[in-house]
Structures are given as C-alpha cells and as structure tokens.
Write an enzyme that holds these catalytic residues in place. Structure first.
Site, PDB file in Angstrom:
ATOM      1  N   CYS A   1      19.975   6.670  18.830  1.00 42.92           N
ATOM      2  CA  CYS A   1      20.754   5.744  19.655  1.00 42.92           C
ATOM      3  C   CYS A   1      21.917   5.202  18.835  1.00 42.92           C
ATOM      4  CB  CYS A   1      19.956   4.578  20.193  1.00 42.92           C
ATOM      5  SG  CYS A   1      18.636   5.041  21.306  1.00 42.92           S
TER       6      CYS A   1
ATOM      7  N   ARG B   1      23.850  10.552  17.353  1.00 43.84           N
ATOM      8  CA  ARG B   1      22.615   9.768  17.244  1.00 43.84           C
ATOM      9  C   ARG B   1      21.737   9.892  18.496  1.00 43.84           C
ATOM     10  NH1 ARG B   1      23.462   6.005  13.064  1.00 43.84           N
ATOM     11  NH2 ARG B   1      21.634   4.865  13.717  1.00 43.84           N
TER      12      ARG B   1
ATOM     13  N   TRP C   1      18.996   8.020  22.841  1.00 41.50           N
ATOM     14  CA  TRP C   1      17.993   9.059  22.619  1.00 41.50           C
ATOM     15  C   TRP C   1      16.687   8.421  23.090  1.00 41.50           C
ATOM     16  CZ3 TRP C   1      13.419   9.630  19.913  1.00 41.50           C
ATOM     17  CH2 TRP C   1      12.943  10.937  19.775  1.00 41.50           C
TER      18      TRP C   1
ATOM     19  N   ASN D   1      19.075  -0.217  19.352  1.00 42.00           N
ATOM     20  CA  ASN D   1      18.726   1.020  18.641  1.00 42.00           C
ATOM     21  C   ASN D   1      17.421   0.728  17.901  1.00 42.00           C
ATOM     22  OD1 ASN D   1      19.968   2.374  15.505  1.00 42.00           O
ATOM     23  ND2 ASN D   1      18.576   3.300  16.944  1.00 42.00           N
ATOM     24  N   GLY D   2      16.437   1.594  18.074  1.00 45.90           N
ATOM     25  CA  GLY D   2      15.154   1.379  17.405  1.00 45.90           C
ATOM     26  C   GLY D   2      14.028   1.578  18.392  1.00 45.90           C
TER      27      GLY D   2
ATOM     28  N   GLU E   1      12.452  27.119   6.708  1.00 46.49           N
ATOM     29  CA  GLU E   1      13.729  26.614   7.215  1.00 46.49           C
ATOM     30  C   GLU E   1      14.288  27.546   8.306  1.00 46.49           C
ATOM     31  OE1 GLU E   1      15.307  23.988   7.113  1.00 46.49           O
ATOM     32  OE2 GLU E   1      17.387  24.443   7.549  1.00 46.49           O
TER      33      GLU E   1
ATOM     34  N   LYS F   1      15.076  26.303  12.065  1.00 44.53           N
ATOM     35  CA  LYS F   1      16.428  26.408  12.630  1.00 44.53           C
ATOM     36  C   LYS F   1      16.394  27.188  13.935  1.00 44.53           C
ATOM     37  CE  LYS F   1      18.515  24.531  10.663  1.00 44.53           C
ATOM     38  NZ  LYS F   1      18.842  23.651   9.561  1.00 44.53           N
TER      39      LYS F   1
ATOM     40  N   GLU G   1      14.638  25.113  16.798  1.00 45.41           N
ATOM     41  CA  GLU G   1      15.349  23.941  17.306  1.00 45.41           C
ATOM     42  C   GLU G   1      16.596  24.323  18.100  1.00 45.41           C
ATOM     43  OE1 GLU G   1      17.374  21.110  14.633  1.00 45.41           O
ATOM     44  OE2 GLU G   1      17.274  22.608  13.068  1.00 45.41           O
TER      45      GLU G   1
ATOM     46  N   HIS H   1      -4.678  35.771   6.112  1.00 43.87           N
ATOM     47  CA  HIS H   1      -5.717  34.731   6.203  1.00 43.87           C
ATOM     48  C   HIS H   1      -5.742  34.084   7.598  1.00 43.87           C
ATOM     49  CE1 HIS H   1      -6.652  35.101   2.004  1.00 43.87           C
ATOM     50  NE2 HIS H   1      -5.354  35.080   1.747  1.00 43.87           N
TER      51      HIS H   1
ATOM     52  N   LYS I   1      20.903  13.746  15.682  1.00 45.48           N
ATOM     53  CA  LYS I   1      21.267  14.057  14.300  1.00 45.48           C
ATOM     54  C   LYS I   1      20.629  13.086  13.321  1.00 45.48           C
ATOM     55  CE  LYS I   1      23.820  16.341  11.336  1.00 45.48           C
ATOM     56  NZ  LYS I   1      23.201  17.637  11.018  1.00 45.48           N
TER      57      LYS I   1
HETATM   58  C1  F6R Z   1      17.015  20.514  11.092  1.00 50.34           C
HETATM   59  C2  F6R Z   1      17.401  19.147  10.809  1.00 50.34           C
HETATM   60  C3  F6R Z   1      16.330  18.142  10.649  1.00 50.34           C
HETATM   61  C4  F6R Z   1      16.694  17.142   9.547  1.00 50.34           C
HETATM   62  C5  F6R Z   1      15.675  15.994   9.516  1.00 50.34           C
HETATM   63  C6  F6R Z   1      15.954  15.021   8.391  1.00 50.34           C
HETATM   64  O1  F6R Z   1      18.121  21.342  11.250  1.00 50.34           O
HETATM   65  O2  F6R Z   1      18.554  18.838  10.728  1.00 50.34           O
HETATM   66  O3  F6R Z   1      15.094  18.710  10.416  1.00 50.34           O
HETATM   67  O4  F6R Z   1      16.735  17.812   8.326  1.00 50.34           O
HETATM   68  O5  F6R Z   1      15.711  15.307  10.736  1.00 50.34           O
HETATM   69  O6  F6R Z   1      17.202  14.431   8.542  1.00 50.34           O
HETATM   70  P1  F6R Z   1      17.962  13.805   7.327  1.00 50.34           P
HETATM   71  O7  F6R Z   1      18.281  14.893   6.375  1.00 50.34           O
HETATM   72  O8  F6R Z   1      19.194  13.188   7.912  1.00 50.34           O
HETATM   73  O9  F6R Z   1      17.041  12.789   6.724  1.00 50.34           O
END
Ligand code: F6R
Length: 609
Positions: A2, A27, A73, A99-100, A482, A486, A489, A505, A604
């Site tokens: 948010c 956000r 959000w 926000n929160g 990773e 990626k 998501e 396993h 983000k």
């Molecule tokens: C995946 C991604 C998330 C962030 C995670 C931590 O592409 O971006 O998994 O890595 O939310 O976010 P930060 O790095 O901002 O603490």
C-alpha cells in the site's frame, strides 16, 4: 504494501496526489482512491490501477489544496471500490488512508458492532477509523488524543494520514512499523510512503519516528507529540539522492529494460565499491566488523534470501566462516540463539520488507552487529542497521527482482572475497585473481544476454506446461530456486527448484512425459554428479533444457535444448546463470499474455507480515 500520498499547501492537491500515487504503485496496485477537500470533501475510489481512478475524477476535484491518496494491496477484503481507501468513520467526520495491517481488527470490529457502529467495507482500515471516532465521541476527546487512545488498542503495523472535517485545513499522521516520510516545502507538506514522490517538490524530509503524531497545516510549522502528549522534535534531513524519472526507454516493460541494464549497472556498482568511490564505507570497515565474529547469519525473503544462499556457499568455501541463511519471516519467531559474536546480514532490495526489518530488530537487540545490503536509498533497513552497503542499481520498477538480484549476488561475492582476504583463507594471489575476475563480470553478463533469442524460442515450448522443475548443485542450487520463483510469480506456471541430488528422494515421482526440467551446469566438481541426475530425468522422458558454461561438453542427445553461457570461473556462475532464467520467465509470461511488470496478487515492497 500500500502506498500513501497526502498533500497540504497552496497548490492543487489532486495532480500531486496522482503523480505521487503512480510512483507508489509498486507498493500495490489492486485499487486506488483519493479524498480532496475544497468546499466539501470529495471522495473518489475505484478498484484497479491509479490510471483507472483518474478517469472517474470530476473536473472540479482540482480545486482543493488538501488531499489524501492511497494505492492498495488488499489484506482484508477483496479489491473492490468499497474496500479501496480512503475509509470514513460512521458520521463522516474522519477520513483515513492506511498502510499496514491491523491484526486485531476482528475483535475490535465485533466490539463496535455491539455498540451500533455500522461498517461499509470488509477492511481492517475501516475498523481503525471507526475506532478513532468511537474514542472521540465516547470520551469527547480532541482528535489528537482520540488517535493516541485508539492506537493503544491496535496490534499490527500502520502508517496513517487522517483528515478531520472539523479542522479541514490540516492533516494528522502517525506510524508504527510502516514507513512514512514528510517533505517540507514552501508553505506546503507532502506526505508519502517513500521519498521518491516527494523528491520533485522539496529536498527537506522528516522520517517520522514511531508513535509520534504529527499535525500539518498550511503556513504553520508542524507539531509533533508523543503518546504522553509531550511536544517532541523531529529531525529534518536533506535528500542526498536524486530520483531519476524512470522510463521504459523503448522496452515493452520495465522488467525487460531492467534485465538489459544489468551489465552497465553492475559495472557501475563495482566501480563504486571496488574503485573506492562509494561513501558507505562498509568494505573499509570490514576488518573491524568481522574481527570478533564467530558466525554469519543471513536474513532475507524471496529472491533476497536466494542470493543469501549463494553467499553461504561462497563464504564457507572461500572465507571458511560458518554461515546460516534464514527466512526472515521464520527467524523473527524462532527464538534464535544469537549474540555479540554473530554478524547478521539483512538483504533486501526495497529495504522495507516487514519481516526482514523485524528480524534485524531482534538481531540488534541481542547485541549482534547488523549489516544491510539494500538498493532502496534511505530505506528503513538502510537506516536501522549498523552498516549498510548500497547496491546503486537505480530504482527497480518491475515487481520481480532482476537487476537487484544480480546486484545482490555481485555485492555478496565481493564481500565474501574481502572476508577471505581479511581472514587469509585463500592466498593473496588467488584473491587478487578472483577480484579481477569479479571486476569483469559485467562483460560476461552482457554476453549472457545474447541468449535472448534462443531463450524466447524455448519459452514457446513451455507455455502449455503444468509444472516445471529447476535443478542445480552447489552454488547453482539457489539459482535453481530463484529460476523457479521467477517463473511462477510471472507466468503463474507451477515451478519448483531442487538440489539435483534430492530428486530421487521424492520429487522424481512428479515427472511426466515432456515435463520440462531445466538443469544449471557449470564446470565445478559436481558436474559429473549433476549430469547423472539429468540422465535419470531423461530416462523418464522429461524435456531436458541445460543451461551451461560454454566450456562444459555434454554427450550427444542428453538434452532437448542447450543454452551456452560465457565461460567464466565457477564462483561467478550464479550471477551469469540467473540471466537466462530471468529472460525465460519474462518470455513465458509475455507469451502467455501476463503482466510482467505487475503480476497478479504481488507488490514490490512487502511491508506487512
Ligand atoms: C521475487 C521478488 C521477491 C523479493 C522479496 C523480498 O522476484 O522480488 O521474492 O525478493 O519480496 O523483497 P526485498 O528484497 O525488497 O526485501
């Protein structure tokens, strides 16, 4: 999550709110709203993005010079017009953006329902604004006092901006656990969840302390009081950082632009940290920082944790120091045994991740030394740790971490090499050679990007897949995790990363004919083992895609697709091999018609637990 934006001053508030909310959309982007005060309060809120909200704005909304805005959000209640912020108290006296998350919203709501309070939305935020009014009316309190009393009963995190119809020329702000920054302009105040939307207006900022209530009125100095109603001072700081207006620069998405800017950005970052131009000094202070350390604990979430897992391999291999990597969200509740001989490294692109902040707070209070590796300049983590190392990658707009992830890997490789040098665990000649190799890594990243066409053609073969497996060993195992993160998501295809030796396993039972298995291969000592694992997958008719260093030779027919990466030392392969995986998830998502910059349900900056 948010984003909050508020304005009080001489100018028309609405365009300033809109411009700011667009910058805060990273956000959260499931709904947006504003309340602007002119002759009366105009409330406008809609599900969808900020651009959508703008379409519904009446012409005369631009008259008001005070307003509050929000991009959401969702935590409580679906992304609907009704659940969008701002929310109002029952009488309409109070209007609030938040926000929160209010963790005890349910019992508070139940209590107020019993007292006849009527709710319009499903949100925790409405509970908060109703509670403020409930206190004001029940005890005939001034608004400031009502806010403080109500907040005594709140569990969770919040940053709020409150508007009171009885004092229509002022705004009340307070925060606990969620960020809030106030820009001090000429006869105007701009309040936001982060400094970026404030930067075009002023370079004077207040990072509001927790539980301090600020009151902002045009033409009057702001006042700040603590929970005991005592007046307190807040420090004014000067913005040391310029925020570029980030554009797509001809790319179809921020994500693709950010993927492609990695060579230049990584070179720039290394130049700052290795060329002695960075002023964060972490690397200079490392000898003292690690002089009395027995163990390193790395904390992070998502991709940031994955970069920490790579660092675990690097630090244990080269610096011979014990390293543990933890999910910040687990660490904060596990009653961890930490003390002054532990060095805690918090990794976060945004520097605002709630779990990482909370975990670092616990580490600090246990007497451990804390380091933050962050991209977000002046972010909460950057400000709270003992030492910070900035990634200097410029703002990352695409929700999926790409350039920030490769920068984390690069920075952690540099720190690992420096620790090895200080601890003399590898000879100086080897350290010098490895640092030189690292300095040239941006060239390898540039070459790695040349695989875009072959990756795009492979992506077309994956569009119908129900599930995709990523395999790695050693320091490429976290890169497999990773790659899977990626892909899921961005494309919403189920994907899992495994340490290749673990397949038999259990996970091998998942294999079906033509299920894609993506194996990450470099020329370290586990090459033979990994290729045996791949053969086992091939024998079960999986579709094998191998991403390998070009100096690795594979026997004919082992893979359906082979993607060659530049030949570089194995310790750099996590950085290099993350590039084709970013491109793969980008192309799969793009060809499936997904929004690569703003995938569904994500934000983000994850500022709630
Ligand atoms: C995946 C991604 C998330 C962030 C995670 C931590 O592409 O971006 O998994 O890595 O939310 O976010 P930060 O790095 O901002 O603490």
């Amino acid at each position: 999550m948010c984003g909050i934006m508020a304005y009080v001053g001489e100018q028309s508030a609405f365009p300033i709110l809109m411009e700011g909310l667009k910058k805060l959309e990273y956000r959260g982007y499931d709904s947006a709203g504003v309340a602007v005060m002119s002759d009366e309060l105009r409330l406008l809120k809609k599900s969808g993005k900020v651009n959508n909200l703008e379409k519904y704005a009446p012409d005369d909304i631009t008259i008001g010079t005070l307003g509050i805005g929000h991009t959401r959000w969702a935590t409580h209640g679906a992304a609907s017009d009704l659940n969008a912020h701002p929310h109002q108290s029952m009488s309409g006296r109070y209007t609030l953006v938040h926000n929160g998350i209010i963790e005890n919203a349910a019992p508070l709501k139940e209590m107020m329902l019993k007292h006849g309070i009527v709710f319009k939305s499903e949100t925790d935020t409405e509970v908060l604004v109703q509670l403020i009014e409930w206190y004001q009316m029940r005890f005939q309190l001034e608004t400031q006092m009502a806010v403080q009393r109500a907040l005594e009963y709140i569990e969770g995190s919040f940053a709020i901006v409150l508007f009171d119809l009885h004092t229509p020329d002022q705004l009340f702000v307070i925060r606990r656990g969620s960020p809030l920054v106030i820009g001090i302009g000429d006869d105007e105040y701009i309040i936001s969840s982060d400094p970026m939307p404030i930067a075009p207006h002023t370079d004077q900022l207040i990072y509001l302390e927790e539980d301090i209530l600020g009151v902002f009125k045009k033409g009057t100095a702001p006042s700040f009081v603590d929970a005991q109603e005592e007046m307190v001072e807040q420090t004014i700081e000067y913005l040391s950082h310029t925020y570029e207006d980030v554009m797509k620069e001809g790319y179809d998405s921020y994500m693709l632009k950010e993927i492609n800017e990695q060579p230049a950005r990584i070179a720039h970052m290394l130049d700052r940290h290795m060329g002695g131009r960075a002023n964060d000094e972490l690397l200079d202070r490392l000898p003292t920082i690690i002089s009395d350390i027995d163990r390193i604990i790395i904390l992070g979430c998502g991709s940031s944790r994955h970069s920490g897992l790579v660092a675990e391999y690097l630090m244990e291999t080269y610096a011979r120091i014990s390293v543990e990597v933890e999910y910040a969200s687990e660490f904060r509740y596990k009653n961890a045994m930490i003390g002054p001989k532990d060095l805690i490294i918090g990794i976060s692109q945004s520097g605002e991740t709630a779990d990482t902040i909370a975990a670092l707070k616990i580490a600090s209070s246990s007497g451990a030394t804390t380091i933050g590796i962050v991209n977000g300049v002046n972010s909460t983590i950057a400000r709270m740790v003992d030492h910070v190392l900035y990634l200097h990658m410029g703002q990352e707009i695409g929700v999926a971490s790409t350039k920030a992830f490769s920068a984390q890997l690069t920075a952690l490789t540099l720190i690992s090499m420096r620790i090895a040098e200080i601890r003399k665990t590898i000879c100086q000649e080897d350290t010098d050679r490895m640092l030189l190799d690292l300095k040239n890594v941006s060239e390898h990243v540039k070459t790695a990007l040349e695989c875009a066409d072959i990756i795009e053609s492979i992506s077309l073969d994956l569009l119908e897949s129900r599930s995709i497996i990523f395999l790695g060993r050693g320091m490429l195992y976290p890169i497999a995790l990773e790659g899977a993160l990626k892909l899921k998501e961005l494309s919403y295809i189920h994907a899992e990363g495994f340490a290749a030796g673990e397949m038999k396993h259990g996970p091998i039972a998942l294999l079906e004919e033509r299920m894609p298995v993506i194996a990450l291969v470099n020329d370290d000592c586990s090459l033979e083992k990994l290729m045996s694992n791949v053969q086992e997958m091939k024998a079960r008719k999986a579709m094998i895609i191998v991403i390998k260093s070009s100096n690795v030779t594979l026997s004919a027919g082992v893979a359906d697709y082979i993607v060659d990466m530049p030949d570089c030392p194995a310790f750099l392969s996590p950085i290099i091999q993350s590039i084709p995986l970013q491109l793969l998830s980008y192309y799969v998502a793009k060809h499936k018609g997904c929004d690569v910059d703003q995938p569904r349900h994500l934000a983000k900056s994850v500022t709630v637990e």
